[in-house]
Design an enzyme around this catalytic site. Structure first.
Site: not given
Ligand code: SF4
Length: 326
Positions: A114, A194, A197
């Protein structure tokens, strides 16, 4: 029905779910209900760690709950709720943070990832994410967590936090075990990454049959098949990989027809769209029915939060007592 224990799983509110979400998590959630008492949580607080699209959060929670329910979650048995509706989770997060060494959190692979992705927003929420995740699970005294192989290190960290709590304050929680689940890697329509969205390479479960057909039509196939008469290589084609889920019985036939140019990509894609549409025909009907009753979804989430809060309140009382709080 005698159930074996309590499962907890949480997912970030990403709005309308897609085939990757369904094959990777939702269908397993639905099956686990036959074996366990299940607690399924839409983890909206986790979604705040990156502060992306917060204006979409409420709508995303609603759409995701709709998809879960239409896919077969049974809210009369299963606790389906929103993380922030049970504020005890933030209390347990604070209490667990007192026993969690900073070094454990700073070494967590998700934190490092992150930081790499969001160097402009390295906040405490990101660092404390595994503590909140542990609180999510043990607040409801869940003993089983469905995870894919790649998520095992996260669960191990939760188990370490539980063990450390126990070493200070005595046995309090079940040490959550992994229920290893094979999570298929569902590729997106681009055939490279993969299904996701954020990459806009996905097929939403809620699409109409015609929309599914149009989406599938955009899928990248074997690049070597420039013309209809060129033989194909199904092993490199994403449409073929999706046939494994939606036309399993016809896979050998499609494999051979592709290799011998007996079928064209347009027909093959139409066949896939038919398979997807058939698999989600009932889902679509149930979803339309639920979407016409928006209060129903809100009622399910409110009832789920009430039931979750009852368990949470008892856990927090026990934890506070063990930690010496008045
Ligand atoms: Fe892919 Fe089907 Fe075209 Fe073969 S025929 S390349 S499996 S879409």
């Amino acid at each position: 029905m005698v159930r074996r224990g309590r499962v907890f799983s949480g997912a970030r509110p990403t709005g309308r779910q897609h085939l990757g979400n369904y094959l990777g998590a939702i269908q397993n959630y639905v099956k686990l209900q036959d074996e366990f008492q299940c607690v399924y949580c839409i983890v909206d607080l986790h979604a705040l760690t990156t502060l992306e699209d917060t204006h979409l959060l409420r709508g995303n929670v609603h759409e995701m709950a709709l998809d879960w329910l239409a896919a077969g979650m049974r809210p009369e048995e299963t606790i389906v709720f929103v993380q922030s509706h049970v504020r005890e989770v933030t209390e347990l997060h604070a209490l667990l943070s007192m026993v969690t060494p900073m070094g454990w959190l700073m070494r967590a692979p998700t934190f490092k990832e992150k930081v790499r992705l969001h160097p402009e927003n390295v906040n405490y929420g990101l660092l404390g994410y595994p503590v909140l995740m542990t609180a999510d699970i043990i607040l409801y005294k869940a003993d089983t967590v469905p995870v894919g192989e790649d998520q095992l290190p996260h669960l191990e960290l939760a188990r370490e936090i539980v063990r450390r709590f126990h070493s200070f304050f005595g046995e309090t929680f079940p040490e959550p075990k992994a229920r290893l689940t094979e999570i298929p890697r569902v590729m997106g329509l681009d055939g490279v990454q993969k299904m996701s969205k954020s990459l806009n390479n996905h097929i939403e479960l809620a699409l109409s049959p015609q929309e599914v057909r149009e989406k599938v039509r955009t899928a990248v196939t074997d690049p070597a098949r420039m013309r209809r008469k060129d033989p194909g290589h199904p092993e490199v084609c994403n449409v073929f990989s999706l046939h494994r889920f939606f036309n399993a019985a016809r896979v050998p036939e499609i494999d051979s027809a592709c290799r011998t140019a007996g079928i064209g990509c347009v027909d093959c894609k139409n066949m896939l769209a038919d398979g997807i549409n058939e698999a989600f025909a009932e889902f679509r009907e149930r979803r339309a029915d639920l979407a016409a009753r928006p209060d129903y979804v809100q009622d399910v989430l409110a009832d789920g939060a009430n039931r979750a809060r009852t368990i949470a309140a008892a856990t927090i009382a026990e934890v506070k007592e063990k930690m010496g709080l008045l």
